[in-house]
Design an enzyme around this catalytic site. Structure first.
Site, short mmCIF file in Angstrom:
data_model
loop_
_atom_site.label_atom_id
_atom_site.label_comp_id
_atom_site.label_asym_id
_atom_site.label_seq_id
_atom_site.Cartn_x
_atom_site.Cartn_y
_atom_site.Cartn_z
CD GLU A 1 7.74 -13.14 -7.37
OE1 GLU A 1 8.87 -12.77 -7.02
OE2 GLU A 1 6.96 -12.44 -8.02
CB CYS B 1 15.27 -13.59 -17.12
SG CYS B 1 14.79 -13.97 -15.43
CB CYS C 1 12.94 -22.06 -16.00
SG CYS C 1 13.15 -23.56 -15.04
CB CYS D 1 19.15 -12.42 -18.51
SG CYS D 1 20.65 -12.68 -17.54
CB CYS E 1 12.87 -22.75 -7.32
SG CYS E 1 13.64 -21.56 -8.44
CB CYS F 1 17.45 -9.89 -11.21
SG CYS F 1 19.10 -10.42 -11.76
#
Length: 410
Positions: free
Chosen positions: A134, A166, A380, A163, A152, A159
Site C-alpha cells: 500500500e 498498528c 495512520c 506494534c 506515504c 512488518c
C-alpha cells in the site's frame, strides 16, 4: 553529501553480446557470440532507481553514446515512461537489446485504488511476486490555495515488529521492498493526482531501518532524480539498534521521526514489543547524537491510546524525558485510528487537548496530526491486506479485497 551510491555492477556479459573476430590467411571469420545469460522474472535488470551516471554507463556497455544514458534518465524521471518499447527517442536496436537481456523499467500495476471523502487516495500496488503493498497520496490545500501532495510510502511488504496498535504487523511480514518498488510508489501517486509529489514520508508498511540500504538508495533517487528536496522527506522508525547512528553518518537533511508512544520503558515495551531490545535510554542517547551529527532536530511520534498513555501525567513525564536529553525536540501527537481486532480506543478530544497543553506549558513544541483517509482505512496505523504474507492468486479479483482488510500505516 555522503549518500549511499548503488553502482551498476552487473557482469558485462549480461548487458551486451560481443562478437569477436579472428584473422587467418587475410580472411575474417565470425566466431559465434557467447551465450548471454538472459534475466527473467525477479532476476531481471531494473532501470528505475538508477542514477544518470549509472544510466550513462549502461549505454556505454551497450555500445551506445554516453548521451543515450541522459536520454534514458529523462525518459524515466521527467517523462515517466512505463515501458521500454515506448522509449521512442532511443534507437530501436538499443531498445530491443535492452529487452533481449531482460531489462525493464520496474513499474508495477495498481491493483486497486480507494478514495476517501477528504481526497486521500490509497493505492494497492501489485508486485512481481503477486504480493500487494500500500501507498497513500495525501493532498492538503493551504490558505493560499497551494496544494501540498504527500506520498506515504512503504519500505516492506508487511512488518515484522508487530506494534500493538498498528494493523500492518497483524497482517504478517513477507519481505523487504527493493529500491525501485519504493520509488515507483511516488510515481504512482503522481499518476493518480496528475501533479508532482512535494513531500515523502516513509511511514507506510514496514520498518524502514530494517531495509536501510534500499531506503537510502530510494532516498537518493527521490532527491537527485525526481527532484524532491531532502527536507521534504521524512524517515520514520520505531527504533532498531545501531541504525540511527548509521543513518546519521550520511548527514542527510531529511527529518528523522522516532515512533516513541510512551514516556517510560515499561509502558513502551507493552505497546512496542521490539522496545525490549532497544531501551528508551539508548534510543534517546542515539537521538541526541543524531542531532549533533546532522544539526537536524528529531521529531517524536506519539500515538495517543485512550486510558493507556494519554493522561496529563504521561505528558508531564514525556516533557521531563525530552528536556533531560536535549532541547528543540518536536512531538507529533497521533490520536489512535481504530483497526479491526484491536482493544485500543481513540481518545476523546478533551484528552488530546489536555495532553497538548501539558506539553506546551513545559516548552515542548507539539502538533496534532490531522486524521486523513479514515473512511478508506487509509489513516495512520491502518495499512494491512490479506496478501502481505501469501501472494495473490493469479485469478484473484478485486472483489476479494474487502475494505476493512485494506489499511494504511502512516
Amino acid at each position: 553529501m555522503a549518500l549511499l551510491q548503488h553502482m551498476y555492477s552487473a557482469p558485462l556479459s549480461r548487458a551486451i553480446t560481443f562478437r569477436t573476430f579472428t584473422v587467418a590467411c587475410s580472411t575474417a571469420v565470425n566466431v559465434p557470440s557467447p551465450n548471454v545469460k538472459k534475466a527473467s522474472g525477479l532476476d531481471s535488470q531494473v532501470l528505475l532507481g538508477m542514477s544518470e551516471q549509472e544510466l550513462q554507463q549502461l549505454a556505454l556497455d551497450f555500445r551506445q553514446e554516453r548521451y543515450r544514458g541522459k536520454q534514458l534518465h529523462h525518459l524515466l524521471y521527467k517523462r515517466k515512461v512505463k515501458e521500454i518499447q515506448e522509449f521512442s527517442h532511443l534507437p530501436l536496436a538499443f531498445r530491443n537489446e535492452l529487452l533481449e537481456v531482460g531489462w525493464r523499467i520496474g513499474r508495477s500495476p495498481v491493483y486497486k485504488a480507494v478514495t476517501a471523502s477528504d481526497g486521500t487516495v490509497k493505492l494497492l500496488i501489485k508486485l512481481d511476486d503477486n504480493r500487494l503493498v500500500e501507498t497513500v497520496g495525501i493532498p492538503v490545500e493551504d490558505d493560499k490555495g497551494s496544494v501540498r501532495l504527500t506520498a506515504c510510502v512503504s519500505s516492506q511488504v508487511g512488518c515484522p515488529l508487530r506494534c500493538s496498535f498498528c494493523a500492518t504487523g497483524k497482517g504478517g511480514f513477507a519481505r523487504n521492498l527493493k529500491r525501485h518498488e519504493i520509488v515507483e510508489q511516488v510515481l504512482a501517486i503522481e499518476d493518480v493526482f496528475k501533479r508532482r509529489v512535494t513531500n515523502v514520508v516513509f511511514m507506510g508498511m514496514g520498518e524502514p531501518m530494517l531495509n536501510l540500504k534500499a531506503v537510502l538508495e530510494a532516498h537518493r533517487c527521490l532527491n537527485k532524480d525526481i527532484q524532491i528536496g531532502q527536507r521534504m522527506i521524512t524517515i520514520s522508525t520505531v527504533g532498531v539498534p545501531n541504525t540511527i547512528k548509521k543513518l546519521a553518518s550520511y548527514k542527510l537533511q531529511s527529518t528523522l521521526a522516532i515512533s516513541l508512544h510512551a514516556p517510560n520503558q515499561k509502558l513502551r515495551e507493552s505497546i512496542v514489543p521490539s522496545a525490549k531490545s532497544y531501551p528508551l535510554e539508548a534510543i534517546m542517547s542515539d537521538c541526541k547524537d543524531y542531532f549533533h551529527e546532522t544539526s537536524r532536530r528529531v521529531s517524536f511520534e506519539y500515538t495517543l491510546l485512550a486510558g493507556v498513555n494519554d493522561s496529563v501525567e504521561h505528558a508531564v513525564e514525556l516533557a521531563k524525558l525530552l528536556h533531560h536529553w536535549g532541547h528543540g525536540y518536536h512531538v507529533n501527537l497521533i490520536p489512535f485510528n481504530p483497526i479491526e481486532g484491536s482493544e485500543y480506543k481513540r481518545p476523546y478530544k478533551k484528552s488530546v487537548l489536555a495532553f497538548t497543553a501539558a506539553l506546551e506549558s513545559r516548552k515542548i513544541t507539539v502538533s496534532v496530526r490531522q486524521t486523513r483517509g479514515l473512511d478508506a482505512s487509509a489513516a495512520c496505523g491502518q495499512l494491512r491486506n490479506q496478501f502481505q504474507k501469501s501472494p495473490l492468486l493469479n485469478n484473484s479479483s478485486e472483489d476479494e479485497l474487502s475494505l476493512p482488510e485494506i489499511a494504511v500505516a502512516c
